[in-house]
Design a protein around this motif. Structure first.
Motif, PDB file in Angstrom:
ATOM      1  N   GLN A   1       0.541  -1.287  -0.139  1.00  0.00           N
ATOM      2  CA  GLN A   1      -0.129   0.159   0.184  1.00  0.00           C
ATOM      3  C   GLN A   1       0.657   1.066  -0.223  1.00  0.00           C
ATOM      4  OE1 GLN A   1      -3.408   0.284   0.138  1.00  0.00           O
ATOM      5  NE2 GLN A   1      -3.817  -1.411   0.134  1.00  0.00           N
ATOM      6  N   LYS A   2      -0.197   2.440  -0.509  1.00  0.00           N
ATOM      7  CA  LYS A   2       1.314   3.068  -0.234  1.00  0.00           C
ATOM      8  C   LYS A   2       0.558   3.781   1.452  1.00  0.00           C
ATOM      9  CE  LYS A   2       2.062   4.120  -4.942  1.00  0.00           C
ATOM     10  NZ  LYS A   2       3.221   4.683  -5.194  1.00  0.00           N
ATOM     11  N   ALA A   3       1.587   5.207   1.578  1.00  0.00           N
ATOM     12  CA  ALA A   3       1.497   5.761   2.587  1.00  0.00           C
ATOM     13  C   ALA A   3       1.950   6.767   2.196  1.00  0.00           C
ATOM     14  CB  ALA A   3       1.441   4.705   4.085  1.00  0.00           C
ATOM     15  N   PRO A   4       1.248   8.070   3.334  1.00  0.00           N
ATOM     16  CA  PRO A   4       2.485   8.966   3.823  1.00  0.00           C
ATOM     17  C   PRO A   4       3.424   8.415   4.960  1.00  0.00           C
ATOM     18  CG  PRO A   4       0.073   9.692   4.607  1.00  0.00           C
ATOM     19  CD  PRO A   4       0.583   8.523   4.440  1.00  0.00           C
ATOM     20  N   ALA A   5       4.737   9.472   4.171  1.00  0.00           N
ATOM     21  CA  ALA A   5       6.018   8.994   4.238  1.00  0.00           C
ATOM     22  C   ALA A   5       6.406   8.851   6.162  1.00  0.00           C
ATOM     23  CB  ALA A   5       7.253   9.161   3.289  1.00  0.00           C
ATOM     24  N   ASN A   6       5.170  10.239   6.847  1.00  0.00           N
ATOM     25  CA  ASN A   6       5.618  10.832   7.974  1.00  0.00           C
ATOM     26  C   ASN A   6       4.730   9.673   8.802  1.00  0.00           C
ATOM     27  OD1 ASN A   6       8.088  12.827   7.843  1.00  0.00           O
ATOM     28  ND2 ASN A   6       6.699  13.872   7.391  1.00  0.00           N
ATOM     29  N   LEU A   7       4.019   9.411   8.424  1.00  0.00           N
ATOM     30  CA  LEU A   7       3.076   8.291   9.085  1.00  0.00           C
ATOM     31  C   LEU A   7       3.167   7.119   9.494  1.00  0.00           C
ATOM     32  CD1 LEU A   7      -0.202   7.802  10.318  1.00  0.00           C
ATOM     33  CD2 LEU A   7      -0.676   7.851   7.941  1.00  0.00           C
ATOM     34  N   LEU A   8       4.459   6.596   8.382  1.00  0.00           N
ATOM     35  CA  LEU A   8       4.663   5.418   8.319  1.00  0.00           C
ATOM     36  C   LEU A   8       6.121   5.105   9.255  1.00  0.00           C
ATOM     37  CD1 LEU A   8       4.583   2.321   7.554  1.00  0.00           C
ATOM     38  CD2 LEU A   8       6.206   3.381   5.475  1.00  0.00           C
ATOM     39  N   SER A   9       6.483   7.071   9.488  1.00  0.00           N
ATOM     40  CA  SER A   9       7.888   6.517   9.968  1.00  0.00           C
ATOM     41  C   SER A   9       7.668   6.675  11.829  1.00  0.00           C
ATOM     42  CB  SER A   9       9.223   7.621   9.122  1.00  0.00           C
ATOM     43  OG  SER A   9       7.864   8.462   9.991  1.00  0.00           O
ATOM     44  N   ILE A  10       6.787   7.378  11.710  1.00  0.00           N
ATOM     45  CA  ILE A  10       6.089   7.073  13.123  1.00  0.00           C
ATOM     46  C   ILE A  10       6.059   5.725  13.245  1.00  0.00           C
ATOM     47  CG2 ILE A  10       4.974   8.235  15.285  1.00  0.00           C
ATOM     48  CD1 ILE A  10       4.532  10.540  12.992  1.00  0.00           C
ATOM     49  N   ALA A  11       5.227   5.487  13.075  1.00  0.00           N
ATOM     50  CA  ALA A  11       4.315   4.100  13.305  1.00  0.00           C
ATOM     51  C   ALA A  11       5.558   2.813  13.937  1.00  0.00           C
ATOM     52  CB  ALA A  11       3.410   3.567  12.216  1.00  0.00           C
ATOM     53  N   ARG A  12       6.727   3.304  12.557  1.00  0.00           N
ATOM     54  CA  ARG A  12       8.010   2.591  12.531  1.00  0.00           C
ATOM     55  C   ARG A  12       7.992   2.533  13.764  1.00  0.00           C
ATOM     56  NH1 ARG A  12       9.441   1.536   6.475  1.00  0.00           N
ATOM     57  NH2 ARG A  12       7.678  -0.261   5.795  1.00  0.00           N
ATOM     58  N   TYR A  13       8.642   3.912  14.557  1.00  0.00           N
ATOM     59  CA  TYR A  13       9.503   4.386  15.372  1.00  0.00           C
ATOM     60  C   TYR A  13       8.438   3.705  16.487  1.00  0.00           C
ATOM     61  CZ  TYR A  13      11.586   6.788  19.019  1.00  0.00           C
ATOM     62  OH  TYR A  13      12.238   7.534  20.484  1.00  0.00           O
TER      63      TYR A  13
END
Length: 137
Positions: free
Chosen positions: A111-123
């Protein structure tokens, strides 16, 4: 010279918006004031909030060791809060702005997701104590 280029590319890749390192930067800038720098719900503003900010290190533990990636992303992006208010957690529209990146949701679907949103979830996944035993979309 060639080695310097390779190292520079590796550093750039490690700090892309979808990495947990960039997620830490965004988290520290936007979330730590309430959730604390370690994610335990003990930020500088936590005492004045009702309910208190969640302990983000226990997300997987509260779900029997499962990391719910898409659920976490849905909470962060504020989509449900827009229609179901009930906390003091602000909505940061900038989490949804910018580049879209492709990621595997955990079930083989990309899927595509906003990079900032994905980075926070991964953090946030890196903060889990204990570490998640498995992930679900």
């Amino acid at each position: 010279m060639k080695r310097a280029v390779v190292v520079a590319l590796m550093v750039a890749q490690a700090c892309t918006p979808q990495s947990s390192d960039s997620g830490r930067t965004v988290y520290n800038d936007k979330c730590a004031v309430c959730h604390g720098f370690n994610g335990r719900g003990d930020g500088d503003l936590a005492d004045g909030l009702d309910p208190r900010p969640a302990d983000l290190t226990q997300i997987a533990a509260r779900r029997d060791g499962v990391w719910p990636m898409l659920e976490v992303m849905a909470i962060i992006d504020g989509y449900t809060k827009r229609y179901l208010p009930g906390s003091d957690m602000p909505i940061y529209d900038e989490f949804l702005e910018g580049d879209l990146v492709t990621f595997d949701t955990g079930n083989g679907i990309r899927q595509k997701a906003p990079a900032n949103l994905l980075s926070i979830a991964r953090y946030l996944e890196t903060l889990q104590d204990p570490k998640p035993e498995r992930s679900v979309p």
